[in-house]
Design a protein around this motif. Structure first.
Motif, PDB file in Angstrom:
ATOM      1  N   ALA A 121       0.955  -1.225  -0.028  1.00  0.00           N
ATOM      2  CA  ALA A 121       0.089  -0.034  -0.119  1.00  0.00           C
ATOM      3  C   ALA A 121       0.807   1.388   0.137  1.00  0.00           C
ATOM      4  CB  ALA A 121      -0.965   0.068   1.147  1.00  0.00           C
ATOM      5  N   TYR A 122       0.573   2.264  -0.863  1.00  0.00           N
ATOM      6  CA  TYR A 122       1.016   3.628  -0.720  1.00  0.00           C
ATOM      7  C   TYR A 122      -0.054   4.412  -1.013  1.00  0.00           C
ATOM      8  CZ  TYR A 122       0.408   1.582  -5.324  1.00  0.00           C
ATOM      9  OH  TYR A 122      -0.058   0.962  -6.478  1.00  0.00           O
ATOM     10  N   HIS A 123       0.369   5.901  -1.322  1.00  0.00           N
ATOM     11  CA  HIS A 123      -0.674   6.893  -1.658  1.00  0.00           C
ATOM     12  C   HIS A 123      -0.651   7.046  -2.975  1.00  0.00           C
ATOM     13  CE1 HIS A 123      -3.760   9.896  -1.253  1.00  0.00           C
ATOM     14  NE2 HIS A 123      -2.569  10.796  -1.782  1.00  0.00           N
ATOM     15  N   GLY A 124       0.494   7.690  -3.887  1.00  0.00           N
ATOM     16  CA  GLY A 124       0.487   8.242  -5.099  1.00  0.00           C
ATOM     17  C   GLY A 124       1.300   6.867  -5.792  1.00  0.00           C
ATOM     18  N   SER A 125       2.445   6.735  -5.564  1.00  0.00           N
ATOM     19  CA  SER A 125       3.230   5.382  -5.939  1.00  0.00           C
ATOM     20  C   SER A 125       4.036   4.938  -4.669  1.00  0.00           C
ATOM     21  CB  SER A 125       4.203   5.690  -7.158  1.00  0.00           C
ATOM     22  OG  SER A 125       5.443   6.293  -6.749  1.00  0.00           O
ATOM     23  N   PRO A 126       4.991   3.909  -4.907  1.00  0.00           N
ATOM     24  CA  PRO A 126       5.668   3.646  -3.506  1.00  0.00           C
ATOM     25  C   PRO A 126       6.793   4.619  -3.548  1.00  0.00           C
ATOM     26  CG  PRO A 126       5.057   1.571  -4.897  1.00  0.00           C
ATOM     27  CD  PRO A 126       4.767   2.708  -5.669  1.00  0.00           C
ATOM     28  N   ARG A 127       7.181   5.233  -4.463  1.00  0.00           N
ATOM     29  CA  ARG A 127       8.417   6.154  -4.305  1.00  0.00           C
ATOM     30  C   ARG A 127       8.057   7.757  -3.993  1.00  0.00           C
ATOM     31  NH1 ARG A 127      11.137   6.894 -10.257  1.00  0.00           N
ATOM     32  NH2 ARG A 127       9.634   8.005 -11.145  1.00  0.00           N
ATOM     33  N   SER A 128       6.938   7.961  -4.132  1.00  0.00           N
ATOM     34  CA  SER A 128       6.208   9.215  -4.025  1.00  0.00           C
ATOM     35  C   SER A 128       4.806   9.317  -3.932  1.00  0.00           C
ATOM     36  CB  SER A 128       6.703  10.441  -5.165  1.00  0.00           C
ATOM     37  OG  SER A 128       6.440  11.487  -5.012  1.00  0.00           O
ATOM     38  N   PHE A 129       4.289  10.043  -2.618  1.00  0.00           N
ATOM     39  CA  PHE A 129       3.107  10.233  -2.592  1.00  0.00           C
ATOM     40  C   PHE A 129       2.550  11.075  -3.785  1.00  0.00           C
ATOM     41  CE2 PHE A 129       4.223  12.591   1.252  1.00  0.00           C
ATOM     42  CZ  PHE A 129       4.555  13.716   0.821  1.00  0.00           C
ATOM     43  N   LEU A 130       3.274  11.971  -4.509  1.00  0.00           N
ATOM     44  CA  LEU A 130       2.887  13.072  -5.559  1.00  0.00           C
ATOM     45  C   LEU A 130       2.561  12.278  -6.696  1.00  0.00           C
ATOM     46  CD1 LEU A 130       5.163  15.915  -4.576  1.00  0.00           C
ATOM     47  CD2 LEU A 130       2.566  15.568  -3.964  1.00  0.00           C
ATOM     48  N   GLU A 131       3.187  11.209  -7.072  1.00  0.00           N
ATOM     49  CA  GLU A 131       3.063  10.292  -8.374  1.00  0.00           C
ATOM     50  C   GLU A 131       1.626  10.047  -8.727  1.00  0.00           C
ATOM     51  OE1 GLU A 131       7.612   9.462  -9.218  1.00  0.00           O
ATOM     52  OE2 GLU A 131       6.593   7.888  -8.101  1.00  0.00           O
ATOM     53  N   LEU A 155      -0.863  -4.398  -5.564  1.00  0.00           N
ATOM     54  CA  LEU A 155      -0.296  -3.033  -5.377  1.00  0.00           C
ATOM     55  C   LEU A 155      -1.659  -1.891  -5.247  1.00  0.00           C
ATOM     56  CD1 LEU A 155       2.272  -3.413  -8.208  1.00  0.00           C
ATOM     57  CD2 LEU A 155       2.877  -3.747  -5.801  1.00  0.00           C
ATOM     58  N   VAL A 156      -1.512  -1.363  -4.037  1.00  0.00           N
ATOM     59  CA  VAL A 156      -2.818  -0.711  -3.865  1.00  0.00           C
ATOM     60  C   VAL A 156      -2.333   0.996  -3.396  1.00  0.00           C
ATOM     61  CG1 VAL A 156      -4.457  -2.466  -3.370  1.00  0.00           C
ATOM     62  CG2 VAL A 156      -3.133  -1.260  -1.351  1.00  0.00           C
ATOM     63  N   GLY A 157      -3.067   1.923  -4.018  1.00  0.00           N
ATOM     64  CA  GLY A 157      -2.866   3.224  -3.898  1.00  0.00           C
ATOM     65  C   GLY A 157      -3.937   4.055  -4.175  1.00  0.00           C
ATOM     66  N   GLY A 158      -3.934   5.277  -3.668  1.00  0.00           N
ATOM     67  CA  GLY A 158      -5.043   6.314  -4.049  1.00  0.00           C
ATOM     68  C   GLY A 158      -4.509   7.731  -4.881  1.00  0.00           C
TER      69      GLY A 158
END
Length: 248
Positions: A121-131, A155-158
């Motif tokens: 789980a991540y927000h934007g991508s695993p390397r950046s919540f802005l992607e 792989l799950v993100g928002g």
């Protein structure tokens, strides 16, 4: 096992409570939150308190990080400037205790679903919540986003505020959409016509031994009550915010 995925609550307790009631009704055992909890809606502290009540693991979103230590800047367009004003208002509603709780959110979270399946789980991508990951994101770009995370199968993100179910090589990429601020299409500026529909979005993973299924769900909430409160809270650009919502 059932796992509910929620993301992008954005200070909308009306939608959050409606989604949580649907989760309870469906007898889901676990909840995982993908970040962006407090900004842009009229109930930043109330939404954060509800998240703390349910005690689910939570990923750090870009606006979560921003409200802890706001960094104001000049924007060349009305949309960016208005959004920053609203997010700054949200940050000023939070106590030091609220910000300390936000600081416990993690950049990524791994969840072992069964012996053979791991979720990342991540927000934007695993390397950046802005992607941002869209249905049109190329495989080569996804390779860069997930280069250091090759063992997870799901792989799950928002972050994009739109639901997504995407096959990526031998993996599955999911976005549960937004609980509190879904988009009917990608919003660049509100004046360009994009709108927030009157429902909350989330997803459920159903895991049965080595089989699993995914449900992408919409839950209606009290849009009239939400907009009435939005008009009363003294937020900046209230008319602009109210006009971004569709009532049907």
């Amino acid at each position: 096992m059932k796992l509910a995925l929620i993301s992008d609550i954005h200070g909308n307790l009306f939608a959050f409570d409606a989604v949580l009631e649907d989760i309870r009704r469906r007898k889901v055992e676990h909840i995982l939150c993908l970040g962006d909890v407090v900004t842009s809606g009229p109930q930043p502290r109330e939404a954060l308190a509800r998240l703390r009540e349910i005690g689910c693991p939570t990923v750090m979103g870009n606006t979560d990080a921003w409200v802890i230590k706001p960094h104001l800047r000049e924007y060349p367009n009305l949309y960016g400037q208005n959004l920053q004003d609203v997010e700054y208002w949200s940050s000023q509603q939070l106590t030091d205790q609220d910000k300390a709780f936000l600081s416990t959110f993690q950049p990524t979270i791994e969840w072992r679903l069964n012996e053979k399946t791991t979720l990342l789980a991540y927000h934007g991508s695993p390397r950046s919540f802005l992607e941002r990951i869209y249905p049109t994101t190329q495989t080569e770009q996804l390779d860069e986003y997930f280069a250091n995370h090759t063992t997870a199968q799901i792989l799950v993100g928002g972050h994009t505020h739109q639901q997504l179910f995407l096959r990526y090589r031998d993996k599955l990429v999911l976005n549960p959409g937004s609980v509190g601020q879904p988009l009917d299409r990608i919003r660049v500026r509100v004046e360009m016509g994009a709108r927030n529909p009157p429902w909350g979005e989330y997803a459920i993973l159903n895991i049965d031994e080595n089989r699993f299924s995914v449900e992408l769900l919409r839950v209606p909430f009290d849009i009239e009550g939400f907009l009435a409160l939005l008009s009363q809270r003294g937020m900046p650009h209230t008319e602009w915010l109210v006009n971004s919502w569709s009532k049907d």
